[in-house]
Structure formats: C-alpha cells, structure tokens
Design an enzyme around this catalytic site. Structure first.
Site, PDB file in Angstrom:
ATOM      1  N   GLY A   1       0.881  -1.178   0.000  1.00  0.00           N
ATOM      2  CA  GLY A   1       0.000   0.000   0.000  1.00  0.00           C
ATOM      3  C   GLY A   1       0.913   1.221   0.000  1.00  0.00           C
ATOM      4  O   GLY A   1       1.705   1.404   0.927  1.00  0.00           O
TER       5      GLY A   1
ATOM      6  N   ASN B   1      -1.398   7.242   1.461  1.00  0.00           N
ATOM      7  CA  ASN B   1      -0.965   8.268   2.421  1.00  0.00           C
ATOM      8  C   ASN B   1      -0.098   7.690   3.534  1.00  0.00           C
ATOM      9  O   ASN B   1       0.950   8.233   3.856  1.00  0.00           O
ATOM     10  CB  ASN B   1      -2.188   8.953   3.041  1.00  0.00           C
ATOM     11  CG  ASN B   1      -2.738  10.032   2.132  1.00  0.00           C
ATOM     12  OD1 ASN B   1      -2.025  10.587   1.290  1.00  0.00           O
ATOM     13  ND2 ASN B   1      -4.011  10.340   2.297  1.00  0.00           N
ATOM     14  N   ILE B   2      -0.563   6.591   4.133  1.00  0.00           N
ATOM     15  CA  ILE B   2       0.245   6.015   5.221  1.00  0.00           C
ATOM     16  C   ILE B   2       1.489   5.358   4.637  1.00  0.00           C
ATOM     17  O   ILE B   2       2.593   5.537   5.157  1.00  0.00           O
ATOM     18  CB  ILE B   2      -0.553   4.993   6.062  1.00  0.00           C
ATOM     19  CG1 ILE B   2      -1.825   5.625   6.635  1.00  0.00           C
ATOM     20  CG2 ILE B   2       0.318   4.457   7.210  1.00  0.00           C
ATOM     21  CD1 ILE B   2      -2.663   4.686   7.474  1.00  0.00           C
TER      22      ILE B   2
ATOM     23  N   HIS C   1     -10.016  -1.371  17.792  1.00  0.00           N
ATOM     24  CA  HIS C   1      -9.789  -0.033  17.244  1.00  0.00           C
ATOM     25  C   HIS C   1     -11.104   0.457  16.657  1.00  0.00           C
ATOM     26  O   HIS C   1     -11.398   0.287  15.496  1.00  0.00           O
ATOM     27  CB  HIS C   1      -8.716  -0.130  16.151  1.00  0.00           C
ATOM     28  CG  HIS C   1      -8.405   1.184  15.531  1.00  0.00           C
ATOM     29  ND1 HIS C   1      -7.925   2.247  16.247  1.00  0.00           N
ATOM     30  CD2 HIS C   1      -8.482   1.611  14.247  1.00  0.00           C
ATOM     31  CE1 HIS C   1      -7.727   3.263  15.428  1.00  0.00           C
ATOM     32  NE2 HIS C   1      -8.056   2.903  14.215  1.00  0.00           N
TER      33      HIS C   1
HETATM   34  P1  A3D Z   1      -4.820   5.394   0.960  1.00  0.00           P
HETATM   35  O1  A3D Z   1      -4.050   6.665   0.903  1.00  0.00           O
HETATM   36  O2  A3D Z   1      -6.077   5.294   0.156  1.00  0.00           O
HETATM   37  O3  A3D Z   1      -3.829   4.214   0.517  1.00  0.00           O
HETATM   38  C1  A3D Z   1      -4.258   2.903   0.341  1.00  0.00           C
HETATM   39  C2  A3D Z   1      -3.466   2.324  -0.817  1.00  0.00           C
HETATM   40  O4  A3D Z   1      -3.810   0.946  -0.935  1.00  0.00           O
HETATM   41  C3  A3D Z   1      -3.775   2.987  -2.169  1.00  0.00           C
HETATM   42  O5  A3D Z   1      -2.579   3.495  -2.746  1.00  0.00           O
HETATM   43  C4  A3D Z   1      -4.362   1.855  -3.002  1.00  0.00           C
HETATM   44  O6  A3D Z   1      -3.996   1.902  -4.381  1.00  0.00           O
HETATM   45  C5  A3D Z   1      -3.751   0.644  -2.316  1.00  0.00           C
HETATM   46  N1  A3D Z   1      -4.466  -0.596  -2.584  1.00  0.00           N
HETATM   47  C6  A3D Z   1      -5.809  -0.790  -2.749  1.00  0.00           C
HETATM   48  N2  A3D Z   1      -6.051  -2.084  -3.004  1.00  0.00           N
HETATM   49  C7  A3D Z   1      -4.847  -2.721  -2.998  1.00  0.00           C
HETATM   50  C8  A3D Z   1      -4.456  -4.065  -3.196  1.00  0.00           C
HETATM   51  N3  A3D Z   1      -5.354  -5.010  -3.471  1.00  0.00           N
HETATM   52  N4  A3D Z   1      -3.139  -4.350  -3.116  1.00  0.00           N
HETATM   53  C9  A3D Z   1      -2.218  -3.398  -2.854  1.00  0.00           C
HETATM   54  N5  A3D Z   1      -2.532  -2.104  -2.668  1.00  0.00           N
HETATM   55  C10 A3D Z   1      -3.839  -1.777  -2.732  1.00  0.00           C
HETATM   56  O7  A3D Z   1      -5.183   5.025   2.465  1.00  0.00           O
HETATM   57  P2  A3D Z   1      -4.322   5.312   3.799  1.00  0.00           P
HETATM   58  O8  A3D Z   1      -2.899   5.017   3.516  1.00  0.00           O
HETATM   59  O9  A3D Z   1      -4.712   6.630   4.348  1.00  0.00           O
HETATM   60  O10 A3D Z   1      -4.964   4.212   4.781  1.00  0.00           O
HETATM   61  C11 A3D Z   1      -4.727   2.838   4.560  1.00  0.00           C
HETATM   62  C12 A3D Z   1      -5.564   1.968   5.487  1.00  0.00           C
HETATM   63  O11 A3D Z   1      -5.191   2.217   6.837  1.00  0.00           O
HETATM   64  C13 A3D Z   1      -7.072   2.213   5.437  1.00  0.00           C
HETATM   65  O12 A3D Z   1      -7.767   0.976   5.505  1.00  0.00           O
HETATM   66  C14 A3D Z   1      -7.341   3.026   6.693  1.00  0.00           C
HETATM   67  O13 A3D Z   1      -8.671   2.907   7.157  1.00  0.00           O
HETATM   68  C15 A3D Z   1      -6.363   2.407   7.644  1.00  0.00           C
HETATM   69  N6  A3D Z   1      -6.012   3.201   8.818  1.00  0.00           N
HETATM   70  C16 A3D Z   1      -5.869   2.519   9.982  1.00  0.00           C
HETATM   71  C17 A3D Z   1      -5.515   3.183  11.125  1.00  0.00           C
HETATM   72  C18 A3D Z   1      -5.351   2.418  12.393  1.00  0.00           C
HETATM   73  O14 A3D Z   1      -5.022   2.991  13.409  1.00  0.00           O
HETATM   74  C19 A3D Z   1      -5.581   1.000  12.423  1.00  0.00           C
HETATM   75  C20 A3D Z   1      -5.322   4.572  11.103  1.00  0.00           C
HETATM   76  C21 A3D Z   1      -5.465   5.236   9.907  1.00  0.00           C
HETATM   77  C22 A3D Z   1      -5.819   4.529   8.747  1.00  0.00           C
END
Ligand code: A3D
Length: 320
Positions: free
Chosen positions: A10, A13-14, A176
């Site tokens: 992934g 953002n994170i 969470h």
């Molecule tokens: P985002 O910036 O959308 O990044 C997610 C990435 O995953 C994107 O670049 C997508 O292209 C990629 N992706 C989608 N499907 C696939 C796949 N099948 N294989 C590989 N890559 C894929 O999201 P984010 O980085 O902001 O957040 C990522 C996740 O973390 C989300 O599910 C959030 O809800 C979660 N999150 C959890 C916490 C916790 O404290 C647990 C906090 C904040 C966010």
C-alpha cells in the site's frame, strides 16, 4: 551485514509516510508495493531524491510485483481503502477483506519469514483475516492501533495538564473503534496516575471523561476535517515504532492487536492489549488487572470484534 528490508504493501498516504520515516531512520532498504501503477514508483523516486538532502543511503524502490518483497524482514500493510466522512471503519470490511486475501497470498509466497504489521481497517478483523490468508505464525503478525490510540490519548492529556508529551504514558485497550477502552487508571504523568492528578486538583473527572470520549472518536475527528481520507502521519509513526521494536529486539511493551489464547478470557481473536515486541515478534501478552468498568468496556469491545470476524466468515466461507 546485509541491510534489512522493509516492504510496505500500500503506497497511499500512510504507505508513503512510512517509506519516508523508514528511509530517514535507515531501518533498511524500502520496497513500496501497490496495485496502482506508477504511484509506488513515483513516490519511491521522489523519496530517493530526499536522500542527498536528508543524508540517508536507504534505497527506496516502487513496484507492482509481489516478487520484489522477497526476503523482507518487516512488512507493513496499509493496502485497501480508508474511511470517508460518514463511513464507519466497519463499512470498509467487504472491500478490504478481498484486499487482505491478495496481500496474504503475496506474503505467503514471497516473504513468509517477515514480521507483519497490519494497519488496514477495520483493524482487528483485518489482522485476523491477514493471518488466516498468509498462514504465518500468530506471533509474527500484529495489528497497529493501540500505539496510535494511546498517542491520541497522551496528546490530549498533555494538553490538559500543560506538560510535555514525553512525560505522559497513556494506555488504550480493546478494539480499534468507538468501543476502544482508554484506561485512565494506568495512564500517568511521570508515573503519577491520572486519578491521583484529579485528586491533586490538576483536572476534573468531567474533563478526563471528555478526553476519553475524544480519544475514542479521535480518528473520526480527523476524517471529518480532512474530508478526503483518514489520518496518516501518526498512524505511520506508530507502526514504525513497532517495526523498530522488532528489528532492534527492544522488548518494548506496546499496546497492539495481538493474538490471544486465553488471556483476558479471549481465545483465537486479535485484541488490543499490551504486548512485548522483540526479535521473535510478539513475545508475550501482558495481562493487567482491570476494574469492573474497564472489564465491562473491554467485553463490549471484544463483542464488536467477534461480530466483525463473523461478518468476514459470512463473506468468505473458507475463513476460520
Ligand atoms: P490510501 O491513501 O487510500 O492508501 C491505500 C493504498 O492501498 C492505495 O494506494 C491503493 O492503491 C492501495 N491498494 C488498494 N487495493 C490494494 C491491493 N489489493 N493491493 C495493494 N494495494 C492496494 O489510504 P491510507 O494510507 O490513508 O490508509 C490505509 C488503510 O489504513 C485504510 O484501511 C485506513 O482505514 C487504515 N487506517 C488505519 C488506522 C489504524 O489505526 C488502524 C489509522 C489510519 C488509517
């Protein structure tokens, strides 16, 4: 000695923030994986060009091929979709479960010896599903949520008491979600428990109750402000501290979603509890005494996690 390898599944953002932190801290060479073509490669190139400015030699590469994560020491999973305003973490379940299946198979085939930290929501169910799909030992897969939730709690407590965040040790148990359990009794400022600080007139029960509530809704507050996604700086920093604990065999006791086998009366679920992270992954789950209210709140939170796991099994009958 060969450099460590950190694979980030992934590159959103994170993922991008994780890559920057891991490279800056030179935890190892970084591989950013995503299904979106160009995103991991573009971010990797941009991050590589930070090297000369910031003075790090870590190699950062981007890929759409799971073969490139081969031999990773640590894998941090953020693949999936984040929340948009109005969505609960649980609304993400169906979409992200399918993502965990792909990621789990990618890990199983290419990096079965890695220590895996899952961040994808709904966290407690996704870490469980990722374990099922990857087949890794339970001690080598953990969910990141407690470090973040505790950091949110600590931030608000430091603001309330007007003290350095360094002196605040705050503690959140459970799943969470909005049922998470910030444990006031075990939260301290330089070792002084918060209930004692209330007695000393440094705050009031009412204000601490408001902070507990704000902590529970801490993720939603940020989603509401950002409108296009969810928090990413503090989630990334939190997962990096867990990765460092593993790579450095630090034996840190951190709140994380760990697999329970009877602790806290739970068997076979991943629940946010204090756990020791060292070179063997999750080396110990620490069972602390809880008062009746905290126990009741934890049971509510565990009930929510069980419902999510049942929902996963409803979607994929091969699970569990
Ligand atoms: P985002 O910036 O959308 O990044 C997610 C990435 O995953 C994107 O670049 C997508 O292209 C990629 N992706 C989608 N499907 C696939 C796949 N099948 N294989 C590989 N890559 C894929 O999201 P984010 O980085 O902001 O957040 C990522 C996740 O973390 C989300 O599910 C959030 O809800 C979660 N999150 C959890 C916490 C916790 O404290 C647990 C906090 C904040 C966010």
């Amino acid at each position: 000695m060969a450099r460590k390898k950190i694979a980030l599944i992934g590159a959103g953002n994170i993922g991008g923030t994780l890559a920057h932190l891991a490279a800056q801290k030179e935890l190892g060479d970084v591989v950013l994986f995503d299904i979106a073509e160009g995103i991991p490669q573009g971010k990797a190139l941009d991050l590589s060009q930070c090297g000369p400015v910031q003075g790090f030699d870590a190699k950062v590469t981007g890929t759409n091929d799971y073969a490139d994560i081969a031999g990773a020491d640590v894998i941090i999973v953020t693949a999936g979709v984040p929340r948009k305003p109005g969505m609960s973490r649980d609304d993400l379940l169906g979409i992200n479960l399918k993502v965990m299946q792909q990621v789990g198979e990618g890990i199983k085939q290419n990096a079965p010896d890695a220590f895996v930290i899952c961040i994808t929501n709904p966290l407690d169910a996704m870490v469980w599903a990722l374990r099922e799909y990857s087949g890794l030992p339970h001690n080598k897969i953990v969910g990141m949520a407690g470090v973040l939730d505790s950091a949110r709690f600590a931030t608000f407590l430091a603001w309330e008491f007007g003290v350095s965040v360094r002196d605040v040790n705050a503690f959140v148990l459970g799943g969470h979600g909005d049922t998470m359990v910030p444990v006031v009794e075990y939260s301290t400022v330089s070792g002084i428990p918060v209930p004692d600080l209330i007695k000393m007139g440094k705050s009031t029960q009412e204000k601490i109750d408001q902070i507990v509530d704000r902590t529970r809704k801490g993720g939603g507050e940020i989603v509401g402000l950002l409108k296009t996604g969810s928090a990413f700086y503090a989630p990334a920093a939190s997962a990096i501290s867990m990765a460092e604990a593993y790579l450095g065999d630090q034996k840190r006791i951190l709140p994380c979603a760990a697999h329970l086998t009877g602790e806290y009366g739970v068997d076979g679920l991943y629940v946010g509890v204090p756990a020791m992270i060292g070179a063997n992954g999750i080396e110990e789950v620490v069972e602390i005494a809880l008062d009746d209210t905290a126990k009741d709140n934890l049971n509510v939170s565990i009930g929510t996690i069980k419902e999510l796991i049942e929902a996963c099994k409803g979607i994929d009958s091969n699970l569990g």
